[in-house]
Design a protein around this motif. Structure first.
Motif, short mmCIF file in Angstrom:
data_model
loop_
_atom_site.label_atom_id
_atom_site.label_comp_id
_atom_site.label_asym_id
_atom_site.label_seq_id
_atom_site.Cartn_x
_atom_site.Cartn_y
_atom_site.Cartn_z
N ASN A 233 0.83 -1.20 0.00
CA ASN A 233 0.00 0.00 0.00
C ASN A 233 0.87 1.25 0.00
O ASN A 233 2.06 1.20 0.28
CB ASN A 233 -0.95 0.02 1.21
CG ASN A 233 -0.22 0.09 2.53
OD1 ASN A 233 0.59 0.98 2.76
ND2 ASN A 233 -0.51 -0.85 3.43
N TRP A 234 0.25 2.36 -0.35
CA TRP A 234 0.87 3.68 -0.18
C TRP A 234 0.38 4.24 1.15
O TRP A 234 -0.83 4.30 1.40
CB TRP A 234 0.49 4.62 -1.31
CG TRP A 234 1.21 4.39 -2.60
CD1 TRP A 234 0.70 3.87 -3.76
CD2 TRP A 234 2.58 4.69 -2.89
NE1 TRP A 234 1.65 3.81 -4.74
CE2 TRP A 234 2.83 4.31 -4.24
CE3 TRP A 234 3.63 5.22 -2.14
CZ2 TRP A 234 4.07 4.46 -4.85
CZ3 TRP A 234 4.88 5.37 -2.75
CH2 TRP A 234 5.09 4.99 -4.08
N THR A 235 1.30 4.66 2.00
CA THR A 235 1.00 5.08 3.36
C THR A 235 1.54 6.48 3.62
O THR A 235 2.63 6.83 3.16
CB THR A 235 1.61 4.09 4.37
OG1 THR A 235 0.96 2.83 4.26
CG2 THR A 235 1.47 4.57 5.80
N VAL A 236 0.78 7.27 4.39
CA VAL A 236 1.22 8.60 4.81
C VAL A 236 1.24 8.67 6.34
O VAL A 236 0.66 7.82 7.02
CB VAL A 236 0.29 9.71 4.27
CG1 VAL A 236 0.28 9.73 2.76
CG2 VAL A 236 -1.14 9.54 4.82
N HIS A 237 1.92 9.68 6.85
CA HIS A 237 1.89 9.95 8.29
C HIS A 237 0.61 10.72 8.60
O HIS A 237 0.16 11.57 7.82
CB HIS A 237 3.12 10.76 8.71
CG HIS A 237 3.36 10.74 10.18
ND1 HIS A 237 2.64 11.51 11.07
CD2 HIS A 237 4.24 10.02 10.94
CE1 HIS A 237 3.06 11.28 12.30
NE2 HIS A 237 4.03 10.38 12.25
N ALA A 238 0.02 10.45 9.74
CA ALA A 238 -1.23 11.11 10.14
C ALA A 238 -1.09 12.61 10.26
O ALA A 238 -2.08 13.34 10.18
CB ALA A 238 -1.73 10.52 11.46
N ASP A 239 0.14 13.11 10.46
CA ASP A 239 0.35 14.54 10.60
C ASP A 239 0.35 15.28 9.27
O ASP A 239 0.36 16.52 9.24
CB ASP A 239 1.67 14.82 11.33
CG ASP A 239 1.60 14.47 12.80
OD1 ASP A 239 0.47 14.26 13.30
OD2 ASP A 239 2.65 14.38 13.46
N LEU A 240 0.36 14.55 8.15
CA LEU A 240 0.24 15.21 6.86
C LEU A 240 -1.12 15.91 6.81
O LEU A 240 -2.14 15.28 7.13
CB LEU A 240 0.36 14.19 5.73
CG LEU A 240 0.42 14.75 4.30
CD1 LEU A 240 1.74 15.44 4.05
CD2 LEU A 240 0.20 13.63 3.29
N PRO A 241 -1.16 17.18 6.45
CA PRO A 241 -2.46 17.89 6.44
C PRO A 241 -3.51 17.13 5.64
O PRO A 241 -3.23 16.58 4.58
CB PRO A 241 -2.11 19.23 5.77
CG PRO A 241 -0.67 19.44 6.08
CD PRO A 241 -0.06 18.07 6.05
N ALA A 243 -5.94 18.08 3.83
CA ALA A 243 -6.17 18.57 2.47
C ALA A 243 -5.15 17.97 1.50
O ALA A 243 -5.51 17.58 0.38
CB ALA A 243 -6.09 20.10 2.45
N THR A 244 -3.90 17.88 1.94
CA THR A 244 -2.85 17.29 1.10
C THR A 244 -3.09 15.79 0.94
O THR A 244 -2.94 15.23 -0.14
CB THR A 244 -1.46 17.54 1.71
OG1 THR A 244 -1.26 18.94 1.89
CG2 THR A 244 -0.36 16.99 0.81
N ARG A 245 -3.46 15.14 2.05
CA ARG A 245 -3.73 13.70 1.99
C ARG A 245 -4.87 13.40 1.03
O ARG A 245 -4.80 12.46 0.24
CB ARG A 245 -4.08 13.18 3.39
CG ARG A 245 -4.24 11.66 3.44
CD ARG A 245 -5.06 11.23 4.65
NE ARG A 245 -4.65 11.87 5.89
CZ ARG A 245 -5.35 11.85 7.01
NH1 ARG A 245 -6.51 11.20 7.06
NH2 ARG A 245 -4.93 12.47 8.08
#
Length: 295
Positions: A233-241, A243-245
Protein backbone atom coordinates in the motif's frame (compact mmCIF):
# COMPACT_ATOMS: atom_id res chain seq x y z
CA UNK A 1 19.71 54.93 21.31
CA UNK A 2 18.96 53.86 17.74
CA UNK A 3 19.89 50.20 17.19
CA UNK A 4 22.73 49.48 14.78
CA UNK A 5 23.19 46.39 12.59
CA UNK A 6 25.13 44.77 15.43
CA UNK A 7 22.83 45.86 18.24
CA UNK A 8 19.36 44.26 17.97
CA UNK A 9 16.42 46.32 19.20
CA UNK A 10 14.55 45.45 22.36
CA UNK A 11 11.38 43.41 21.61
CA UNK A 12 8.22 43.98 23.59
CA UNK A 13 6.90 41.04 25.66
CA UNK A 14 3.96 40.69 23.23
CA UNK A 15 6.28 40.56 20.20
CA UNK A 16 8.52 38.02 21.93
CA UNK A 17 5.46 35.82 22.60
CA UNK A 18 4.39 36.13 18.97
CA UNK A 19 7.85 35.14 17.70
CA UNK A 20 7.91 32.18 20.07
CA UNK A 21 4.51 31.04 18.80
CA UNK A 22 5.69 31.30 15.20
CA UNK A 23 8.79 29.24 16.02
CA UNK A 24 6.70 26.53 17.65
CA UNK A 25 4.32 26.49 14.70
CA UNK A 26 7.21 26.11 12.26
CA UNK A 27 8.56 23.19 14.26
CA UNK A 28 5.20 21.47 13.96
CA UNK A 29 4.96 21.77 10.18
CA UNK A 30 4.83 18.54 8.14
CA UNK A 31 8.03 17.19 6.63
CA UNK A 32 7.53 18.65 3.15
CA UNK A 33 7.06 22.17 4.55
CA UNK A 34 10.36 21.90 6.38
CA UNK A 35 12.29 21.15 3.19
CA UNK A 36 11.39 24.07 0.98
CA UNK A 37 8.06 22.76 -0.24
CA UNK A 38 9.42 19.42 -1.45
CA UNK A 39 7.12 16.42 -1.10
CA UNK A 40 9.24 13.31 -0.54
CA UNK A 41 8.32 9.70 -1.26
CA UNK A 42 10.15 6.45 -0.64
CA UNK A 43 9.66 2.72 -1.15
CA UNK A 44 10.85 -0.48 0.45
CA UNK A 45 13.85 -1.76 -1.56
CA UNK A 46 12.24 -5.01 -2.68
CA UNK A 47 13.93 -4.72 -6.09
CA UNK A 48 17.19 -3.25 -7.39
CA UNK A 49 17.79 0.51 -6.92
CA UNK A 50 17.74 1.12 -10.68
CA UNK A 51 14.38 -0.62 -11.04
CA UNK A 52 12.88 1.34 -8.13
CA UNK A 53 14.06 4.62 -9.65
CA UNK A 54 12.64 3.64 -13.06
CA UNK A 55 9.27 2.83 -11.50
CA UNK A 56 9.20 6.07 -9.52
CA UNK A 57 10.08 8.57 -12.27
CA UNK A 58 6.71 8.92 -14.06
CA UNK A 59 4.80 8.78 -10.77
CA UNK A 60 6.93 11.62 -9.40
CA UNK A 61 6.20 13.74 -12.48
CA UNK A 62 2.47 13.02 -12.20
CA UNK A 63 2.28 13.86 -8.49
CA UNK A 64 4.15 17.12 -9.03
CA UNK A 65 1.36 18.26 -11.35
CA UNK A 66 -1.41 17.01 -9.08
CA UNK A 67 0.00 18.42 -5.83
CA UNK A 68 1.41 21.61 -7.28
CA UNK A 69 4.80 21.19 -5.63
CA UNK A 70 8.16 19.56 -6.24
CA UNK A 71 8.18 15.82 -5.57
CA UNK A 72 11.34 13.78 -4.98
CA UNK A 73 11.91 10.04 -4.68
CA UNK A 74 14.19 9.27 -1.72
CA UNK A 75 15.68 5.75 -1.87
CA UNK A 76 16.52 3.88 1.33
CA UNK A 77 19.02 1.12 2.01
CA UNK A 78 16.72 -1.42 3.64
CA UNK A 79 13.16 -2.11 4.80
CA UNK A 80 13.80 -0.85 8.33
CA UNK A 81 14.98 2.50 6.95
CA UNK A 82 11.75 2.84 4.95
CA UNK A 83 9.77 2.38 8.16
CA UNK A 84 11.85 4.86 10.14
CA UNK A 85 11.83 7.59 7.49
CA UNK A 86 8.03 7.76 7.50
CA UNK A 87 7.61 7.28 11.25
CA UNK A 88 10.08 10.16 11.83
CA UNK A 89 8.45 12.27 9.08
CA UNK A 90 11.55 12.46 6.90
CA UNK A 91 9.31 11.54 3.96
CA UNK A 92 5.64 12.21 3.31
CA UNK A 93 4.60 9.06 1.43
CA UNK A 94 5.94 5.50 1.54
CA UNK A 95 5.34 2.37 -0.52
CA UNK A 96 5.13 -0.41 2.05
CA UNK A 97 4.52 -4.11 1.98
CA UNK A 98 1.87 -5.36 4.39
CA UNK A 99 4.44 -6.28 7.04
CA UNK A 100 6.40 -3.02 6.81
CA UNK A 101 3.10 -1.15 7.10
CA UNK A 102 2.30 -3.11 10.26
CA UNK A 103 5.79 -2.38 11.62
CA UNK A 104 5.36 1.35 10.90
CA UNK A 105 1.87 1.35 12.40
CA UNK A 106 3.10 -0.27 15.62
CA UNK A 107 6.32 1.77 15.72
CA UNK A 108 4.40 5.05 15.30
CA UNK A 109 1.67 4.22 17.80
CA UNK A 110 -0.95 4.14 15.07
CA UNK A 111 0.20 7.42 13.46
CA UNK A 112 0.52 6.13 9.89
CA UNK A 113 -2.41 5.69 7.52
CA UNK A 114 -2.66 3.48 4.41
CA UNK A 115 -4.44 5.52 1.74
CA UNK A 116 -4.49 3.30 -1.35
CA UNK A 117 -3.38 -0.13 -2.51
CA UNK A 118 -3.33 -1.80 -5.88
CA UNK A 119 -6.40 -3.83 -6.74
CA UNK A 120 -4.01 -6.79 -6.94
CA UNK A 121 -3.00 -6.30 -3.30
CA UNK A 122 -6.43 -7.35 -2.09
CA UNK A 123 -5.62 -10.94 -3.13
CA UNK A 124 -1.84 -11.15 -3.22
CA UNK A 125 0.15 -14.38 -3.28
CA UNK A 126 3.68 -15.67 -2.79
CA UNK A 127 5.43 -18.42 -4.72
CA UNK A 128 8.06 -21.03 -3.95
CA UNK A 129 10.42 -21.73 -6.85
CA UNK A 130 13.23 -24.19 -7.61
CA UNK A 131 15.69 -25.11 -10.34
CA UNK A 132 16.50 -28.49 -8.75
CA UNK A 133 15.12 -31.30 -10.98
CA UNK A 134 14.65 -33.49 -7.90
CA UNK A 135 12.29 -30.99 -6.26
CA UNK A 136 8.67 -31.39 -7.32
CA UNK A 137 6.86 -30.11 -4.23
CA UNK A 138 7.53 -28.20 -1.00
CA UNK A 139 8.17 -31.45 0.89
CA UNK A 140 11.08 -32.20 -1.47
CA UNK A 141 12.91 -29.13 -0.14
CA UNK A 142 13.33 -30.69 3.31
CA UNK A 143 16.98 -30.88 4.24
CA UNK A 144 17.97 -28.47 1.46
CA UNK A 145 18.80 -24.75 1.35
CA UNK A 146 15.96 -22.21 1.11
CA UNK A 147 16.13 -18.47 0.53
CA UNK A 148 13.62 -15.87 1.60
CA UNK A 149 13.90 -12.22 0.47
CA UNK A 150 14.29 -9.51 3.09
CA UNK A 151 13.52 -10.46 6.68
CA UNK A 152 10.95 -7.62 6.74
CA UNK A 153 9.32 -8.63 3.45
CA UNK A 154 5.66 -9.63 3.58
CA UNK A 155 5.59 -11.66 0.37
CA UNK A 156 9.24 -12.72 0.43
CA UNK A 157 9.42 -13.88 4.05
CA UNK A 158 6.57 -13.38 6.54
CA UNK A 159 3.71 -14.95 4.60
CA UNK A 160 5.77 -17.76 3.01
CA UNK A 161 7.04 -18.58 6.51
CA UNK A 162 3.48 -18.41 7.85
CA UNK A 163 2.17 -20.88 5.29
CA UNK A 164 5.15 -23.20 5.76
CA UNK A 165 4.46 -23.32 9.50
CA UNK A 166 0.79 -24.05 8.78
CA UNK A 167 1.99 -27.14 6.90
CA UNK A 168 4.18 -28.23 9.79
CA UNK A 169 7.41 -27.03 8.18
CA UNK A 170 9.23 -24.82 10.70
CA UNK A 171 11.93 -23.30 8.44
CA UNK A 172 14.87 -23.49 10.84
CA UNK A 173 14.05 -27.13 11.59
CA UNK A 174 12.98 -28.22 8.10
CA UNK A 175 15.75 -26.83 5.88
CA UNK A 176 19.48 -27.32 6.02
CA UNK A 177 20.03 -23.57 5.75
CA UNK A 178 17.72 -20.55 5.68
CA UNK A 179 19.12 -17.58 3.76
CA UNK A 180 17.87 -14.03 3.14
CA UNK A 181 18.63 -12.57 -0.29
CA UNK A 182 17.37 -9.06 0.52
CA UNK A 183 15.08 -8.69 -2.52
CA UNK A 184 12.79 -10.71 -4.78
CA UNK A 185 14.98 -10.42 -7.88
CA UNK A 186 17.98 -11.56 -5.82
CA UNK A 187 16.00 -14.63 -4.72
CA UNK A 188 15.33 -15.57 -8.33
CA UNK A 189 19.02 -15.18 -9.12
CA UNK A 190 20.04 -17.36 -6.16
CA UNK A 191 17.67 -20.14 -7.22
CA UNK A 192 18.57 -19.93 -10.91
CA UNK A 193 22.29 -20.13 -10.15
CA UNK A 194 21.87 -23.13 -7.85
CA UNK A 195 23.04 -21.31 -4.73
CA UNK A 196 19.87 -22.51 -3.00
CA UNK A 197 17.47 -25.31 -3.84
CA UNK A 198 14.36 -23.18 -3.32
CA UNK A 199 13.23 -19.61 -2.84
CA UNK A 200 10.16 -17.65 -1.80
CA UNK A 201 9.10 -14.44 -3.51
CA UNK A 202 6.06 -12.47 -4.57
CA UNK A 203 3.97 -13.41 -7.56
CA UNK A 204 4.18 -9.94 -9.12
CA UNK A 205 7.98 -9.85 -9.48
CA UNK A 206 8.01 -13.44 -10.69
CA UNK A 207 5.46 -12.67 -13.41
CA UNK A 208 7.44 -9.61 -14.48
CA UNK A 209 10.60 -11.71 -14.87
CA UNK A 210 8.72 -14.31 -16.88
CA UNK A 211 7.05 -11.70 -19.11
CA UNK A 212 10.37 -9.96 -19.76
CA UNK A 213 12.06 -13.33 -20.41
CA UNK A 214 14.58 -12.73 -17.64
CA UNK A 215 13.92 -16.22 -16.32
CA UNK A 216 13.04 -19.47 -18.11
CA UNK A 217 10.04 -21.02 -16.30
CA UNK A 218 11.01 -24.39 -17.75
CA UNK A 219 14.28 -24.23 -15.81
CA UNK A 220 13.18 -22.28 -12.73
CA UNK A 221 9.80 -23.70 -11.76
CA UNK A 222 6.99 -22.74 -9.40
CA UNK A 223 6.30 -25.58 -6.97
CA UNK A 224 3.84 -23.94 -4.58
CA UNK A 225 1.52 -20.91 -4.61
CA UNK A 226 0.24 -19.61 -1.28
CA UNK A 227 -3.34 -18.66 -0.38
CA UNK A 228 -4.19 -14.98 -0.79
CA UNK A 229 -3.57 -12.12 1.64
CA UNK A 230 -3.47 -8.29 1.64
CA UNK A 231 -0.13 -6.78 0.76
CA UNK A 232 1.37 -3.52 -0.54
CA UNK A 233 0.00 0.00 0.00
CA UNK A 234 0.87 3.68 -0.18
CA UNK A 235 1.00 5.08 3.36
CA UNK A 236 1.22 8.60 4.81
CA UNK A 237 1.89 9.95 8.29
CA UNK A 238 -1.23 11.11 10.14
CA UNK A 239 0.35 14.54 10.60
CA UNK A 240 0.24 15.21 6.86
CA UNK A 241 -2.46 17.89 6.44
CA UNK A 242 -5.79 16.35 5.54
CA UNK A 243 -6.17 18.57 2.47
CA UNK A 244 -2.85 17.29 1.10
CA UNK A 245 -3.73 13.70 1.99
CA UNK A 246 -7.09 13.98 0.23
CA UNK A 247 -5.51 15.53 -2.87
CA UNK A 248 -2.85 12.79 -2.94
CA UNK A 249 -5.40 10.02 -2.49
CA UNK A 250 -7.60 11.42 -5.25
CA UNK A 251 -4.61 11.67 -7.60
CA UNK A 252 -3.67 8.01 -7.10
CA UNK A 253 -7.26 6.79 -7.40
CA UNK A 254 -7.68 8.82 -10.61
CA UNK A 255 -4.94 6.89 -12.47
CA UNK A 256 -6.56 4.98 -15.32
CA UNK A 257 -5.07 2.57 -17.84
CA UNK A 258 -6.96 4.21 -20.72
CA UNK A 259 -4.75 7.33 -20.65
CA UNK A 260 -1.08 7.34 -21.78
CA UNK A 261 0.12 8.79 -18.46
CA UNK A 262 -1.98 6.44 -16.34
CA UNK A 263 -1.07 3.42 -18.46
CA UNK A 264 2.67 4.04 -18.04
CA UNK A 265 2.48 4.56 -14.28
CA UNK A 266 0.18 1.61 -13.63
CA UNK A 267 2.26 -0.72 -15.79
CA UNK A 268 5.43 0.18 -13.90
CA UNK A 269 3.60 -0.24 -10.59
CA UNK A 270 2.24 -3.58 -11.88
CA UNK A 271 -1.29 -2.43 -11.11
CA UNK A 272 -4.60 -2.42 -12.94
CA UNK A 273 -5.72 0.45 -10.71
CA UNK A 274 -5.44 1.80 -7.17
CA UNK A 275 -8.29 1.32 -4.69
CA UNK A 276 -8.84 2.76 -1.17
CA UNK A 277 -7.06 0.99 1.67
CA UNK A 278 -7.55 0.86 5.43
CA UNK A 279 -5.73 -0.29 8.55
CA UNK A 280 -8.10 -3.21 9.15
CA UNK A 281 -6.96 -4.88 5.92
CA UNK A 282 -3.62 -5.69 7.57
CA UNK A 283 -4.83 -7.32 10.77
CA UNK A 284 -4.13 -10.75 9.29
CA UNK A 285 -0.56 -9.70 8.53
CA UNK A 286 -0.11 -8.47 12.10
CA UNK A 287 -1.50 -11.72 13.48
CA UNK A 288 0.86 -13.76 11.29
CA UNK A 289 3.84 -11.63 12.37
CA UNK A 290 3.05 -12.00 16.05
CA UNK A 291 2.43 -15.72 15.68
CA UNK A 292 5.81 -16.16 13.97
CA UNK A 293 7.57 -14.08 16.64
CA UNK A 294 8.55 -11.40 14.11
CA UNK A 295 6.75 -8.49 15.77
Amino acid sequence: MRPTALTPPEFSPMLRRSLLALSLAAAALPAFAQTGGVFRITAIPDESPTELARKAAPLVAYLEKQLGMKVEFTPVTDYAAAVETLVNRKVDLAWFGGFTFVQAHVRSGGKVIPIVQREEDEKFRSLFITADPAVKALADLKGKDLSFGSQSSTSGHLMPRHFLIQQGMEPEKTFRRVAYSGAHDATIAAVASGKVAGGALNISVWQKFVDEKKVDPAQVRVIFTTPTYYDYNWTVHADLPKATRDKLTAALLALKADTPEGAEILKLQRATRFVPSKVENYQGIENAARSAGLL
